[in-house]
Design a protein around this motif. Sequence first.
Motif, mmCIF file in Angstrom:
data_model
loop_
_atom_site.group_PDB
_atom_site.id
_atom_site.type_symbol
_atom_site.label_atom_id
_atom_site.label_comp_id
_atom_site.label_asym_id
_atom_site.label_seq_id
_atom_site.Cartn_x
_atom_site.Cartn_y
_atom_site.Cartn_z
ATOM 1 N N LEU A 27 0.862 -1.087 0.061
ATOM 2 C CA LEU A 27 -0.010 0.304 0.160
ATOM 3 C C LEU A 27 0.666 1.335 0.189
ATOM 4 O O LEU A 27 0.568 2.256 -0.723
ATOM 5 C CB LEU A 27 -1.115 0.108 1.065
ATOM 6 N N LYS A 28 2.085 0.866 0.747
ATOM 7 C CA LYS A 28 3.056 2.457 0.916
ATOM 8 C C LYS A 28 3.774 2.611 -0.732
ATOM 9 O O LYS A 28 3.704 4.077 -1.121
ATOM 10 C CB LYS A 28 3.615 2.236 2.027
ATOM 11 N N GLN A 29 3.871 1.963 -0.959
ATOM 12 C CA GLN A 29 4.457 1.377 -2.063
ATOM 13 C C GLN A 29 3.990 2.035 -3.987
ATOM 14 O O GLN A 29 3.927 3.018 -4.904
ATOM 15 C CB GLN A 29 4.932 0.317 -2.661
ATOM 16 N N SER A 30 2.940 1.108 -4.000
ATOM 17 C CA SER A 30 0.942 1.832 -4.217
ATOM 18 C C SER A 30 0.784 3.186 -4.395
ATOM 19 O O SER A 30 0.910 4.361 -5.527
ATOM 20 C CB SER A 30 0.766 1.078 -4.049
ATOM 21 N N ILE A 31 1.182 3.863 -2.435
ATOM 22 C CA ILE A 31 1.149 5.053 -3.147
ATOM 23 C C ILE A 31 2.400 6.111 -3.593
ATOM 24 O O ILE A 31 1.795 7.096 -4.438
ATOM 25 C CB ILE A 31 0.611 6.061 -1.345
ATOM 26 N N LYS A 32 3.074 6.023 -3.204
ATOM 27 C CA LYS A 32 4.363 6.690 -3.474
ATOM 28 C C LYS A 32 4.273 6.193 -5.456
ATOM 29 O O LYS A 32 4.750 7.554 -5.775
ATOM 30 C CB LYS A 32 5.177 5.631 -3.014
ATOM 31 N N ALA A 33 3.837 5.603 -5.611
ATOM 32 C CA ALA A 33 3.727 5.239 -7.139
ATOM 33 C C ALA A 33 2.729 6.146 -7.616
ATOM 34 O O ALA A 33 2.723 6.318 -9.052
ATOM 35 C CB ALA A 33 4.010 3.405 -7.371
ATOM 36 N N SER A 34 1.741 6.935 -7.232
ATOM 37 C CA SER A 34 1.017 7.773 -8.052
ATOM 38 C C SER A 34 1.384 9.046 -7.742
ATOM 39 O O SER A 34 0.335 9.772 -8.547
ATOM 40 C CB SER A 34 -0.359 7.612 -6.625
ATOM 41 N N ASP A 35 2.227 9.149 -7.023
ATOM 42 C CA ASP A 35 2.872 10.647 -7.841
ATOM 43 C C ASP A 35 2.254 11.702 -7.316
ATOM 44 O O ASP A 35 1.940 12.700 -8.287
ATOM 45 C CB ASP A 35 3.613 11.009 -8.648
ATOM 46 N N GLY A 36 1.924 11.696 -6.064
ATOM 47 C CA GLY A 36 1.081 13.008 -5.078
ATOM 48 C C GLY A 36 -0.245 12.909 -6.090
ATOM 49 O O GLY A 36 -0.798 13.945 -5.400
ATOM 50 N N ARG A 37 -0.561 11.853 -6.742
ATOM 51 C CA ARG A 37 -2.361 11.868 -6.203
ATOM 52 C C ARG A 37 -3.140 11.092 -5.665
ATOM 53 O O ARG A 37 -4.338 10.613 -6.028
ATOM 54 C CB ARG A 37 -2.320 11.855 -8.190
ATOM 55 N N VAL A 38 -3.082 10.586 -4.282
ATOM 56 C CA VAL A 38 -3.495 10.352 -3.461
ATOM 57 C C VAL A 38 -4.496 11.678 -2.563
ATOM 58 O O VAL A 38 -4.052 11.922 -1.830
ATOM 59 C CB VAL A 38 -3.061 9.214 -2.799
ATOM 60 N N ILE A 39 -5.735 11.142 -2.372
ATOM 61 C CA ILE A 39 -6.697 11.885 -1.535
ATOM 62 C C ILE A 39 -7.020 10.635 -0.441
ATOM 63 O O ILE A 39 -7.322 9.527 -0.584
ATOM 64 C CB ILE A 39 -7.860 12.234 -2.358
ATOM 65 N N LEU A 40 -6.926 11.648 0.693
ATOM 66 C CA LEU A 40 -8.014 10.700 2.151
ATOM 67 C C LEU A 40 -8.426 11.913 2.556
ATOM 68 O O LEU A 40 -8.053 13.317 2.760
ATOM 69 C CB LEU A 40 -6.504 10.251 3.219
ATOM 70 N N SER A 41 -9.458 11.031 2.781
ATOM 71 C CA SER A 41 -10.845 11.872 3.450
ATOM 72 C C SER A 41 -11.420 11.031 4.595
ATOM 73 O O SER A 41 -11.143 10.144 4.626
ATOM 74 C CB SER A 41 -12.316 11.190 2.114
ATOM 75 N N GLU A 42 -10.985 12.749 5.608
ATOM 76 C CA GLU A 42 -11.601 11.995 7.475
ATOM 77 C C GLU A 42 -12.994 12.151 7.198
ATOM 78 O O GLU A 42 -13.510 13.176 6.660
ATOM 79 C CB GLU A 42 -10.204 12.895 8.087
ATOM 80 N N ASN A 43 -13.690 11.715 8.131
ATOM 81 C CA ASN A 43 -15.009 11.597 8.190
ATOM 82 C C ASN A 43 -14.691 11.072 10.353
ATOM 83 O O ASN A 43 -15.034 10.551 10.454
ATOM 84 C CB ASN A 43 -15.993 11.078 7.471
ATOM 85 N N VAL A 44 -16.236 12.299 10.304
ATOM 86 C CA VAL A 44 -17.107 11.964 11.623
ATOM 87 C C VAL A 44 -17.761 10.462 11.706
ATOM 88 O O VAL A 44 -18.752 10.857 11.186
ATOM 89 C CB VAL A 44 -17.402 13.010 12.462
ATOM 90 N N VAL A 45 -17.376 9.919 12.481
ATOM 91 C CA VAL A 45 -17.709 8.347 12.241
ATOM 92 C C VAL A 45 -19.364 8.784 13.568
ATOM 93 O O VAL A 45 -20.450 7.562 13.036
ATOM 94 C CB VAL A 45 -17.231 7.170 12.694
ATOM 95 N N THR A 46 -19.427 9.365 14.104
ATOM 96 C CA THR A 46 -20.713 9.881 15.332
ATOM 97 C C THR A 46 -21.947 10.505 14.272
ATOM 98 O O THR A 46 -22.865 10.681 15.424
ATOM 99 C CB THR A 46 -20.344 10.100 16.299
ATOM 100 N N ARG A 47 -21.733 10.851 13.512
ATOM 101 C CA ARG A 47 -22.450 11.821 12.769
ATOM 102 C C ARG A 47 -23.281 11.036 12.037
ATOM 103 O O ARG A 47 -23.051 10.492 11.240
ATOM 104 C CB ARG A 47 -21.908 12.775 12.049
#
Length: 297
Positions: free
Chosen positions: A21-41
């Motif tokens: 997974l770490k290598q797969s992210i690295k190979a994406s050349d700065g184009r990976v998005i992480l979205s955070e969300n609140v699980v209680t809402r």
Amino acid sequence: MVKRLISANASEIVAMTPTELKQSIKASDGRVILSENVVTRIPIIPDISNAELARAFGADLILLNGLDALEPAIVNIEGENSIELLKRYVGRPIGVNIEPVDETANMNETKLTIATGRQANPQTVQALEKLKIDFVCMTGNPGTGVTNAKITEAIKTTRTHFSGLIIAGKMHSAGVDEPVITEKYVKHFMDAGADIILVPSIGTVSGFDESQLKTIVTTVHQHGGLVMSAIGTSQESSDVSTIRDFALKNKMCGVDIQHIGDAGYGGLAPVENIYEMSKAIRGARHTVSMIARSINR
């Protein structure tokens, strides 16, 4: 060789080891998005989860905020193992925020008390390992009293109990009177065993500029780590032009992942901002590919 994350099918993504997974992210050349969300809402679409909404609008990685590892409930994800179900629904790696609270922190504001299952401790980490969480993010919500020194300690402890990736750093002060990030603490985090260093997005923390970010990115990359910029100052709910500006500046500085926070209605960034961030850093082609690609592939 592993496929880059932005081109992978869900079946390939969920089967990746932490190293892959770490290598797969690295190979994406700065184009990976992480979205955070609140699980209680309750989400803006009240009968599905925030994670499903985020994936549908371009998120590659899902980060759960407010999850109690000892009682892991997620709104609209019902079943004996909520994490297993959520992974099946979104076909994406799932992470959880845990907070290395410092009871002796010099606070700038009233300190908030959070549940044991949200704090960075062996009991919480072992529970997350059992739930097969893909990554943990050691950071601090507003007012919780998380310090950089405690993050360093927690990384070392977590590494002995957790097999997934470790993200570490602060996206804002967490109520503590100390610098949000320095090159010294970046090195401490890396030496302690962090895989990914979290830093504030350009434009979110007063005084943190592009030259500082570039220096940190260079240092982390030289030591084999990755960098994630984070919009955690409620500016994730700003207008789309602000999101695009942040995203392009972070990319120019060389970050590997761009985080967008949870401070929109229902505990998720406005979905149009997730989509705009995606288009800004990887264009319509890769955006459409990620949102249209079936999770059954």
